[in-house]
Design an enzyme around this catalytic site. Sequence first.
Site, PDB file in Angstrom:
ATOM      1  N   GLU A 189      -6.054  -1.844  -2.261  1.00  0.00           N
ATOM      2  CA  GLU A 189      -5.809  -0.282  -2.202  1.00  0.00           C
ATOM      3  C   GLU A 189      -5.623   0.199  -3.728  1.00  0.00           C
ATOM      4  O   GLU A 189      -6.087   1.192  -3.921  1.00  0.00           O
ATOM      5  CB  GLU A 189      -4.917  -0.148  -1.271  1.00  0.00           C
ATOM      6  CG  GLU A 189      -4.884   1.458  -0.967  1.00  0.00           C
ATOM      7  CD  GLU A 189      -3.681   2.184  -1.914  1.00  0.00           C
ATOM      8  OE1 GLU A 189      -3.902   3.488  -1.468  1.00  0.00           O
ATOM      9  OE2 GLU A 189      -3.199   1.618  -2.757  1.00  0.00           O
ATOM     10  N   ASP A 215       5.720  -0.013  -0.860  1.00  0.00           N
ATOM     11  CA  ASP A 215       4.234   0.119  -1.198  1.00  0.00           C
ATOM     12  C   ASP A 215       3.449  -1.111  -1.246  1.00  0.00           C
ATOM     13  O   ASP A 215       3.417  -1.640  -2.531  1.00  0.00           O
ATOM     14  CB  ASP A 215       3.947   0.951  -2.361  1.00  0.00           C
ATOM     15  CG  ASP A 215       2.462   1.591  -2.576  1.00  0.00           C
ATOM     16  OD1 ASP A 215       1.757   1.313  -1.609  1.00  0.00           O
ATOM     17  OD2 ASP A 215       2.083   2.158  -3.786  1.00  0.00           O
ATOM     18  N   HIS A 245       5.583   2.501  -7.292  1.00  0.00           N
ATOM     19  CA  HIS A 245       4.879   1.897  -8.755  1.00  0.00           C
ATOM     20  C   HIS A 245       5.872   1.546  -9.749  1.00  0.00           C
ATOM     21  O   HIS A 245       5.544   1.418 -10.971  1.00  0.00           O
ATOM     22  CB  HIS A 245       3.732   2.743  -9.021  1.00  0.00           C
ATOM     23  CG  HIS A 245       3.002   3.180  -8.155  1.00  0.00           C
ATOM     24  ND1 HIS A 245       1.710   3.792  -8.338  1.00  0.00           N
ATOM     25  CD2 HIS A 245       2.442   2.493  -6.814  1.00  0.00           C
ATOM     26  CE1 HIS A 245       0.879   3.787  -7.486  1.00  0.00           C
ATOM     27  NE2 HIS A 245       1.216   3.226  -6.330  1.00  0.00           N
ATOM     28  N   ASP A 293       1.143   3.709   5.028  1.00  0.00           N
ATOM     29  CA  ASP A 293       1.193   3.499   3.379  1.00  0.00           C
ATOM     30  C   ASP A 293       2.079   4.790   2.763  1.00  0.00           C
ATOM     31  O   ASP A 293       1.509   5.009   1.775  1.00  0.00           O
ATOM     32  CB  ASP A 293      -0.144   3.390   2.834  1.00  0.00           C
ATOM     33  CG  ASP A 293      -0.329   3.046   1.331  1.00  0.00           C
ATOM     34  OD1 ASP A 293       0.685   2.586   0.988  1.00  0.00           O
ATOM     35  OD2 ASP A 293      -1.436   2.962   0.612  1.00  0.00           O
ATOM     36  N   HIS A 307      -1.917  -1.875   3.328  1.00  0.00           N
ATOM     37  CA  HIS A 307      -2.535  -2.827   2.572  1.00  0.00           C
ATOM     38  C   HIS A 307      -1.715  -3.841   1.707  1.00  0.00           C
ATOM     39  O   HIS A 307      -0.624  -3.806   1.733  1.00  0.00           O
ATOM     40  CB  HIS A 307      -3.240  -1.686   1.289  1.00  0.00           C
ATOM     41  CG  HIS A 307      -2.167  -1.108   0.197  1.00  0.00           C
ATOM     42  ND1 HIS A 307      -1.410  -1.667  -0.697  1.00  0.00           N
ATOM     43  CD2 HIS A 307      -1.711   0.339   0.310  1.00  0.00           C
ATOM     44  CE1 HIS A 307      -0.594  -0.691  -1.169  1.00  0.00           C
ATOM     45  NE2 HIS A 307      -1.006   0.384  -0.644  1.00  0.00           N
TER      46      HIS A 307
HETATM   47 ZN   LIG Z   1      -0.013   2.254  -1.216  1.00  0.00          ZN
END
Ligand SMILES: [Zn+2]
Lengths: 456, 456
Positions: free
Chosen positions: A323, A289, A422, A351, A277
Amino acid sequence: MKLRFLPLLLLPLFSNAQSNVDSLFIKKMSDEIMTNGKAYDLLYELTKKIGGRLAGSPQAQNAVIWGKKSLEAMSPDKVFLQPCKVPNWKRGGNDFVAITGVNGEARMQPLAAFALGNSLGSNGLIEAEVVAVASFEELEKRKEEVKGKIVYFHSVFDPTKIQTFKAYGESGAFRRSGASRAAKYGAVAVLIHSLSTAPDNEPHTGVMVYDEAYPKIPAVALGPNDAQLLYALAKKGTIKTQVQTYGFFLPDADDNNVIAEIRGSEFPDQYITLGGHLDSWDVNEGAHDDGAGIVQTMEVLRVMKALNYKPKRTIRFVLFANEENAARGGKEYANQAKINMENHIFVIESDEGGFTPRSIGITASPAQFAKFQTWTPLLKPYGSEITFGGGGTDIAPMAGINKESILAGLIPDSQRYFDLHHAKTDVFENVNKRELHLGAVNMAAIIYLIDKYGVK
Amino acid sequence: MKLRFLPLLLLPLFSNAQSNVDSLFIKKMSDEIMTNGKAYDLLYELTKKIGGRLAGSPQAQNAVIWGKKSLEAMSPDKVFLQPCKVPNWKRGGNDFVAITGVNGEARMQPLAAFALGNSLGSNGLIEAEVVAVASFEELEKRKEEVKGKIVYFHSVFDPTKIQTFKAYGESGAFRRSGASRAAKYGAVAVLIHSLSTAPDNEPHTGVMVYDEAYPKIPAVALGPNDAQLLYALAKKGTIKTQVQTYGFFLPDADDNNVIAEIRGSEFPDQYITLGGHLDSWDVNEGAHDDGAGIVQTMEVLRVMKALNYKPKRTIRFVLFANEENAARGGKEYANQAKINMENHIFVIESDEGGFTPRSIGITASPAQFAKFQTWTPLLKPYGSEITFGGGGTDIAPMAGINKESILAGLIPDSQRYFDLHHAKTDVFENVNKRELHLGAVNMAAIIYLIDKYGVK
Ligand SMILES: [Zn+2]
Ligand SMILES: [Zn+2]
């Protein structure tokens, strides 16, 4: 000094001349990728020249332009955009959480914090006592205490789970549904322990979902060290905290899946899709990510062109949109596949970060899986094997799209992923070139084998 | 968002109740290490409070004191020092290399450089033309050109070798013997391309050995980018460089292996040894090389005591002295084992970095190896397996010390090791806690199995 007995290479056991041909071609792809691979340089561009690229942001638009241009430069048969509408969430400001009172004594101790994605702002400063719970069971038991309070969920990772995605799956429930579970009993905000394995204090954002039945209260992830402190204090006494967040939605925005295609020479109506993504959270560069999955996907295209490989089946290289906070790109890809009655036989996503690959995880019938497993000796020299179970958020809507569709995922080593997932530490500098490229090698190998032998 | 199909755990196939007992105890050790492990905190102390610790340095002495105290705090049956004499090499100054002329035109371009360990200083500034060669064959062909020149060896890693130790083994010959091979033909200094996989410009030091038959000329490793530049220029024209290094030896110093022992309850005369090396190069913190092996060794002791495990055989936890530039600690350990006629059945070292473990490599007879291989299902849940071939520099002298002695090594993922090995980037910050601790889990598991079942 370093003189040691080298481990013997696990040599593929050639059952016949054919698998020797396969072994040689996979080595050719590996040599090309490990020597001339462009994934790492492309990742530099995506992370450093574009940066964080949440759906709806100017960076997300730039990423689409960059992705299209980069794919076109590799000369597939075609490159096209597949439009979709995406949510347009904005963080809106610098999220603020502080301990303001301990056992009645005033104090002002700001805590490292990120509002969760899709959460709404606090509409001014909220100040309230904290009810700290370790589980939903504890919340249910103590529901009478919750009204007007700020609920803290002690959502720590279980460190004993060697596969960190297992621990993430468990603690993830607090991030996703904690706010509404607490709002149901009158909580005015929720705090969680960041979903992190790192021995640091970086907060980790990530998506949450409101239950429409309850008030949409602020939801914030705290840095691990600060969360530990808060929990320790709250267990011993009465803690007050302040929370201020700013999240809001603009109207849905226009976004696109970016798709490159090489037409199959023999079975053009059979589709093989690989992808990652293109979007990321706003707080980092989205390097692992999922910048990694994006540039690995591109690298598979590059190596096929570099080696003049002509696939028998049609191969799609997909950079999925959005995503992170709604997966609209993945849904639209499946939607269009259905509308166009495309026959998708194999769909794989990368991913889980650009770390050393450990396996290609495949969700398939026992008979099909038995066939795939015979390929393990071909992957072993590249650190990988075929294991059961695999997929990805973007490709989940492709499950069962037709009888043959099989989902798979590149499964890299998972020890480091949730250190930075994240968090603001998910940056280019934390990606290793060889590990990233080795992931592309394994993706290229499985695409080659599926293309050559099909899935039946 | 991240919702995916979790890969199924590879469950050990229990052949009987006994291996179920083993599986449970290994899980108990793993849970203890992954939850309460102290290896990471100990590594912080070793790297940040002591730092680089080349044999002969005050830091090496501090490391011995720290190692002894730390082992004693874990309450084994005894802790003792095993003295040995070690070489006392000093870098002596800031190594200097610069390009000073290109095709007759003056220029002053300093290059990132580290003198190789055990190399002697230049005794003032050397300036000469460069003869750049890619191999020893090319050196032989061009030997007439070498007199009075500075020879550059283009000792790059082969990026296609997936197991990086293989590439290191190949390029390592230039670092070890390049100086004397060039001095034989009258070279006044040698430069090499750092033995590095990193896409950066950090120079990597490491040991070299002079052939006593030839002049002991300076030997320097260049940062990879600078080395590439020098090679590219030298292939097209005439390059001049300056070299100044300062290496020298003080008289041999006193050092020590630091050894903890738990006496066996049933076969106290059978010894099982695990260890790493306490020394490191002077240019970094020796975090992966080999702080990791040191603290993993300590962690195995800690977990055995924490779980009140009483071994049947005598277990030795060894922090070896002086691996990097003479391996005197390892030699002395084998020497004392011979003198004391100790029956060593299994010796394992961790000295390939604190990365995710991939296997326990064991050098053994086919029959013994077949037995060990049956333990693979017990290691699989912790990311590892039993593979053929393993050892380490410190334990190499233990080979064949008696009929039963078997050598082994913890084999972690090797993709990142040569990014930082012997470079200034080998620091605590580049070690991942979970990866480091998972290595200790696998070390603990193999020690437990060897202790329980022996090697026959
Ligand atoms: Zn991801
Ligand atoms: Zn070492």
